[in-house]
Design a protein around this motif. Structure first.
Motif, PDB file in Angstrom:
ATOM      1  N   GLN A 114       2.354   1.638  -3.528  1.00  0.00           N
ATOM      2  CA  GLN A 114       1.374   2.100  -4.506  1.00  0.00           C
ATOM      3  C   GLN A 114       1.021   3.570  -4.327  1.00  0.00           C
ATOM      4  O   GLN A 114       0.685   4.255  -5.283  1.00  0.00           O
ATOM      5  CB  GLN A 114       0.111   1.237  -4.407  1.00  0.00           C
ATOM      6  N   ASP A 115       1.080   4.031  -3.076  1.00  0.00           N
ATOM      7  CA  ASP A 115       0.747   5.424  -2.792  1.00  0.00           C
ATOM      8  C   ASP A 115       1.887   6.048  -1.994  1.00  0.00           C
ATOM      9  O   ASP A 115       1.897   6.005  -0.759  1.00  0.00           O
ATOM     10  CB  ASP A 115      -0.566   5.502  -2.003  1.00  0.00           C
ATOM     11  N   LYS A 156       0.833  -1.211   0.000  1.00  0.00           N
ATOM     12  CA  LYS A 156       0.000   0.000   0.000  1.00  0.00           C
ATOM     13  C   LYS A 156       0.862   1.253   0.000  1.00  0.00           C
ATOM     14  O   LYS A 156       0.526   2.253  -0.650  1.00  0.00           O
ATOM     15  CB  LYS A 156      -0.928  -0.008   1.214  1.00  0.00           C
ATOM     16  N   LEU A 215       1.141   8.150   1.070  1.00  0.00           N
ATOM     17  CA  LEU A 215       0.415   7.556   2.183  1.00  0.00           C
ATOM     18  C   LEU A 215       1.229   7.601   3.483  1.00  0.00           C
ATOM     19  O   LEU A 215       0.699   7.878   4.557  1.00  0.00           O
ATOM     20  CB  LEU A 215       0.043   6.110   1.857  1.00  0.00           C
TER      21      LEU A 215
END
Length: 358
Positions: free
Chosen positions: A316-317, A313, A320
């Motif tokens: 991917q970001d 996660k 974040l």
């Protein structure tokens, strides 16, 4: 972590206007917390000459003897204190209570009988009286504090006689000094596992999770001592180009610590969040109480796939980590700062002192 908590307690109580004095069996001025040298409170050492082990055996017995010696010196060489906060070794509690005017608060980081090995008949015979004494003497404290709700539940399951008597510990979370961590100027994607490299820390979970992210660059593992088990696991997954092992690392490198299953409390997640870093941890033990899932980090099942999914996660970001890091910092400041810790501890001690006057 245990020593850090006692030093934080001393600093905060002194800042609240109390006269604080630390008694210990060991204080190496070349390797100690800076606060113990600042002169805010005295540190008195008794029993440094006593051995910590006998030919690398009988560690528990030696710890008991050292603490008993400190307690006896405190009793016979010093006037009475209003409240004594003792931790780790409960055998000193009945000794300290010989002075009727003193109240004794015992901080149980975790039941020692669960940390000790009972693997052989000799070990079980050796530990039997120590385990019995631990429960009896712990129950003699005027107040018992523990480091998490998880430890409180473990306390009840372990010390069944105390639980049956209605003896319930109160929870006082350890804290972290948030001011020592500045906001990072740049964010770089690194995954960092902060542990001693030994079997019980379940390092293979972190390494296995990294193995599932074989195309990730700059993965970092951090620890203090490597053992054969960890190196064997690393070899199993052919990770020679993936993890980098650092023997020591500055706090500026804190990135997404992966914590082991059933951590009693876990100070590292707090330090990481104070440093604006989200945390990936097992969804058990103390971290469940300190990490807000999907807000300040991720709580995962103790399997490599779950940890890899959480790390993915962040890949991917890229933003974040920064967003979660801000929430993490705010969360620690509001709930786990040394100031909050000091306020709660101060109230506990004032309450127990009032019972003495009543």
């Amino acid at each position: 972590g245990a020593e850090r908590l006692i030093v934080d307690a001393a600093v905060e109580l002194a800042s609240n206007g109390h006269n604080v004095h630390i008694f210990t069996a060991h204080h190496d001025k070349t390797r100690c917390f800076e606060e113990t040298l600042a002169g805010t409170f005295p540190v008195t050492v008794y029993g440094a000459f006593l051995p910590r082990h006998i030919f690398y055996h009988l560690h528990a017995v030696c710890a008991y003897l050292r603490c008993i010696f400190v307690a006896l010196c405190l009793l016979f060489m010093w006037p009475s204190f209003d409240v004594v906060l003792a931790d780790q070794v409960s055998v000193v509690v009945p000794l300290l209570k010989l002075k009727k005017s003193m109240k004794v608060v015992f901080y149980c980081h975790f039941p020692d009988l669960l940390l000790a090995q009972h693997t052989t008949a000799i070990r079980r015979i050796y530990r039997k009286p120590l385990d019995f004494v631990e429960e009896i003497t712990t129950g003699m404290a005027d107040m018992i504090l523990v480091n998490s709700q998880f430890t409180a539940s473990t306390f009840a399951k372990t010390f069944k006689h105390l639980d049956a008597q209605g003896i319930r510990p109160a929870v006082l979370y350890p804290a972290v000094s948030v001011d020592q961590f500045d906001r990072p100027k740049t964010f770089k994607l690194n995954f960092l596992s902060i542990n001693r490299f030994e079997r019980k820390k379940n390092i293979d979970l972190a390494i296995s999770a990294f193995a599932m992210l074989h195309n990730l660059e700059d993965n970092v593992l951090h620890g203090h001592n490597l053992d054969n088990a960890s190196l064997t696991i690393a070899g199993k997954y052919a990770l020679s180009k993936m993890p980098t092992y650092f023997i020591s690392l500055s706090s500026s490198w804190f990135q997404f610590p992966l914590k082991w299953q059933d951590e009693h409390f876990g100070i590292v997640p707090l330090e990481a969040m104070a440093a604006h870093k989200p945390v990936i941890a097992c969804s058990s033990g103390g971290p469940v109480e300190t990490i807000k899932d999907s807000v300040t980090g991720f709580l995962c099942d103790p399997i490599p796939r779950a940890f890899s999914f959480a790390m993915a996660k962040f890949i991917q970001d890229p933003k974040l980590a920064e967003r979660m890091g801000e929430e993490a910092r705010r969360h620690v400041t509001e709930s786990f700062s040394t100031k909050i810790f000091g306020q709660h501890l101060n109230q506990y001690l004032l309450d127990i002192a009032r019972r003495k006057t009543e």
